[in-house]
Write a protein that holds these residues in place. Structure first.
Motif, PDB file in Angstrom:
ATOM      1  N   LEU A  53       0.859  -1.171   0.000  1.00 47.29           N
ATOM      2  CA  LEU A  53       0.000   0.000   0.000  1.00 47.29           C
ATOM      3  C   LEU A  53       0.899   1.225   0.000  1.00 47.29           C
ATOM      4  N   LEU A  54       0.861   1.988  -1.084  1.00 47.40           N
ATOM      5  CA  LEU A  54       1.668   3.194  -1.219  1.00 47.40           C
ATOM      6  C   LEU A  54       0.953   4.350  -0.542  1.00 47.40           C
ATOM      7  N   LEU A  55       1.621   4.981   0.420  1.00 46.93           N
ATOM      8  CA  LEU A  55       1.095   6.174   1.078  1.00 46.93           C
ATOM      9  C   LEU A  55       1.539   7.358   0.220  1.00 46.93           C
ATOM     10  N   GLU A  56       0.720   7.653  -0.778  1.00 44.88           N
ATOM     11  CA  GLU A  56       1.096   8.585  -1.830  1.00 44.88           C
ATOM     12  C   GLU A  56       0.682  10.014  -1.502  1.00 44.88           C
ATOM     13  N   PRO A  57       1.608  10.982  -1.638  1.00 45.64           N
ATOM     14  CA  PRO A  57       1.265  12.376  -1.372  1.00 45.64           C
ATOM     15  C   PRO A  57       0.082  12.837  -2.236  1.00 45.64           C
ATOM     16  N   ALA A  58      -0.791  13.618  -1.621  1.00 43.34           N
ATOM     17  CA  ALA A  58      -2.034  14.046  -2.262  1.00 43.34           C
ATOM     18  C   ALA A  58      -1.878  15.375  -2.997  1.00 43.34           C
ATOM     19  N   GLY A  59      -0.702  15.657  -3.531  1.00 45.60           N
ATOM     20  CA  GLY A  59      -0.437  16.955  -4.133  1.00 45.60           C
ATOM     21  C   GLY A  59      -1.011  17.196  -5.513  1.00 45.60           C
ATOM     22  N   HIS A  60      -1.347  16.172  -6.252  1.00 42.51           N
ATOM     23  CA  HIS A  60      -1.878  16.372  -7.608  1.00 42.51           C
ATOM     24  C   HIS A  60      -3.212  17.119  -7.521  1.00 42.51           C
ATOM     25  N   GLY A  74     -19.634   9.377   1.410  1.00 45.65           N
ATOM     26  CA  GLY A  74     -19.448   8.235   2.309  1.00 45.65           C
ATOM     27  C   GLY A  74     -18.838   7.023   1.643  1.00 45.65           C
ATOM     28  N   ILE A  75     -18.097   7.228   0.550  1.00 48.02           N
ATOM     29  CA  ILE A  75     -17.531   6.115  -0.208  1.00 48.02           C
ATOM     30  C   ILE A  75     -16.094   5.848   0.232  1.00 48.02           C
ATOM     31  N   PRO A  76     -15.795   4.639   0.685  1.00 43.47           N
ATOM     32  CA  PRO A  76     -14.418   4.317   1.079  1.00 43.47           C
ATOM     33  C   PRO A  76     -13.479   4.295  -0.124  1.00 43.47           C
ATOM     34  N   LEU A  77     -12.255   4.767   0.093  1.00 43.00           N
ATOM     35  CA  LEU A  77     -11.227   4.745  -0.941  1.00 43.00           C
ATOM     36  C   LEU A  77     -10.628   3.352  -1.092  1.00 43.00           C
ATOM     37  N   ALA A  78     -10.585   2.603   0.001  1.00 36.93           N
ATOM     38  CA  ALA A  78      -9.979   1.267  -0.011  1.00 36.93           C
ATOM     39  C   ALA A  78     -10.741   0.376   0.953  1.00 36.93           C
ATOM     40  N   SER A  79     -10.541  -0.922   0.791  1.00 36.80           N
ATOM     41  CA  SER A  79     -11.186  -1.910   1.640  1.00 36.80           C
ATOM     42  C   SER A  79     -10.149  -2.921   2.105  1.00 36.80           C
ATOM     43  N   PHE A  80     -10.084  -3.142   3.409  1.00 40.00           N
ATOM     44  CA  PHE A  80      -9.120  -4.063   4.002  1.00 40.00           C
ATOM     45  C   PHE A  80      -9.857  -5.205   4.690  1.00 40.00           C
ATOM     46  N   ALA A  81      -9.404  -6.426   4.453  1.00 37.89           N
ATOM     47  CA  ALA A  81     -10.017  -7.607   5.052  1.00 37.89           C
ATOM     48  C   ALA A  81      -9.552  -7.787   6.488  1.00 37.89           C
ATOM     49  N   THR A 110     -19.674  -8.440   6.452  1.00 38.52           N
ATOM     50  CA  THR A 110     -19.921  -7.437   7.483  1.00 38.52           C
ATOM     51  C   THR A 110     -18.867  -6.368   7.270  1.00 38.52           C
ATOM     52  N   THR A 111     -19.295  -5.105   7.271  1.00 37.39           N
ATOM     53  CA  THR A 111     -18.370  -4.010   7.014  1.00 37.39           C
ATOM     54  C   THR A 111     -18.495  -2.924   8.072  1.00 37.39           C
ATOM     55  N   ALA A 112     -17.462  -2.098   8.141  1.00 37.63           N
ATOM     56  CA  ALA A 112     -17.480  -0.863   8.923  1.00 37.63           C
ATOM     57  C   ALA A 112     -16.576   0.100   8.158  1.00 37.63           C
ATOM     58  N   VAL A 113     -16.782   1.403   8.353  1.00 38.28           N
ATOM     59  CA  VAL A 113     -16.002   2.403   7.627  1.00 38.28           C
ATOM     60  C   VAL A 113     -15.399   3.389   8.621  1.00 38.28           C
ATOM     61  N   GLY A 119      -7.410  12.012   5.205  1.00 36.11           N
ATOM     62  CA  GLY A 119      -8.242  12.471   4.107  1.00 36.11           C
ATOM     63  C   GLY A 119      -9.078  11.415   3.427  1.00 36.11           C
ATOM     64  N   ASN A 120      -9.090  10.190   3.980  1.00 38.16           N
ATOM     65  CA  ASN A 120      -9.785   9.082   3.319  1.00 38.16           C
ATOM     66  C   ASN A 120     -10.722   8.345   4.259  1.00 38.16           C
ATOM     67  N   LEU A 121     -11.724   7.718   3.662  1.00 35.83           N
ATOM     68  CA  LEU A 121     -12.526   6.732   4.368  1.00 35.83           C
ATOM     69  C   LEU A 121     -12.025   5.365   3.943  1.00 35.83           C
ATOM     70  N   ILE A 122     -11.883   4.482   4.916  1.00 41.04           N
ATOM     71  CA  ILE A 122     -11.388   3.127   4.678  1.00 41.04           C
ATOM     72  C   ILE A 122     -12.421   2.147   5.218  1.00 41.04           C
ATOM     73  N   GLN A 123     -12.757   1.151   4.412  1.00 36.18           N
ATOM     74  CA  GLN A 123     -13.691   0.115   4.821  1.00 36.18           C
ATOM     75  C   GLN A 123     -12.921  -1.091   5.346  1.00 36.18           C
ATOM     76  N   ILE A 124     -13.397  -1.661   6.432  1.00 37.09           N
ATOM     77  CA  ILE A 124     -12.897  -2.966   6.855  1.00 37.09           C
ATOM     78  C   ILE A 124     -14.025  -3.956   6.598  1.00 37.09           C
ATOM     79  N   VAL A 125     -13.651  -5.142   6.145  1.00 37.95           N
ATOM     80  CA  VAL A 125     -14.665  -6.112   5.713  1.00 37.95           C
ATOM     81  C   VAL A 125     -14.317  -7.516   6.198  1.00 37.95           C
ATOM     82  N   GLN A 126     -15.341  -8.227   6.600  1.00 36.76           N
ATOM     83  CA  GLN A 126     -15.224  -9.636   7.019  1.00 36.76           C
ATOM     84  C   GLN A 126     -16.171 -10.442   6.150  1.00 36.76           C
ATOM     85  N   THR A 127     -15.678 -11.532   5.616  1.00 40.84           N
ATOM     86  CA  THR A 127     -16.520 -12.435   4.847  1.00 40.84           C
ATOM     87  C   THR A 127     -17.264 -13.335   5.809  1.00 40.84           C
ATOM     88  N   ASN A 128     -18.579 -13.350   5.704  1.00 40.56           N
ATOM     89  CA  ASN A 128     -19.402 -14.194   6.574  1.00 40.56           C
ATOM     90  C   ASN A 128     -19.553 -15.564   5.914  1.00 40.56           C
TER      91      ASN A 128
END
Length: 129
Positions: A53-60, A74-81, A110-113, A119-128
């Motif tokens: 996961l590149l922690l990329e500067p938001a300068g563009h 309310g849209i997550p930029l990324a989703s992590f299991a 099951t998700t949470a954000v 500067g980002n919303l990140i989703q965490i997700v579990q496969t049921n």
């Protein structure tokens, strides 16, 4: 073909590194200085040779309106299991992490954000299953 690296745009790389390692539990993989910024990646400790996961500067100039629109909608930029969304939600809340969505069962997942403080919303997700 497989995914080698993917990015999240961050306002401050050092702050992001502290959050993604100290709070979320990733580990730093690569840091190559490139002038004012670095090629700075983190990986899961469970898969140190996996996707970085590149922690990329938001300068563009396109980044700010893009991220603003995602956050406003309310849209997550990324989703992590994770293995257990509810347990991870409680652990992270205990560390002061703010969530925009509490754990929610949605059929096979099951998700949470959360707000990554960079500067980002990140989703965490579990496969049921």
């Amino acid at each position: 073909m497989k995914i080698y690296v993917t990015s999240v745009f961050v306002d401050d790389q050092e702050k992001a590194l502290r959050f993604y390692t100290g709070v979320l539990g990733f580990v730093k993989k690569t840091e190559i200085p490139l002038g004012e910024a670095s090629w700075l990646t983190v990986v899961s400790p469970a898969d140190p040779d996996g996707t970085e996961l590149l922690l990329e500067p938001a300068g563009h100039p396109a980044v700010k309106p893009y991220r603003t629109a995602l956050v406003e909608d309310g849209i997550p930029l990324a989703s992590f299991a994770v293995d257990d969304v509810r347990a991870e939600y409680e652990r992270l809340r205990g560390l002061g992490v703010e969530f925009t969505q509490e754990p929610l069962e949605m059929g096979p997942v099951t998700t949470a954000v959360l707000d990554d403080t960079c500067g980002n919303l990140i989703q965490i997700v579990q496969t049921n299953g």
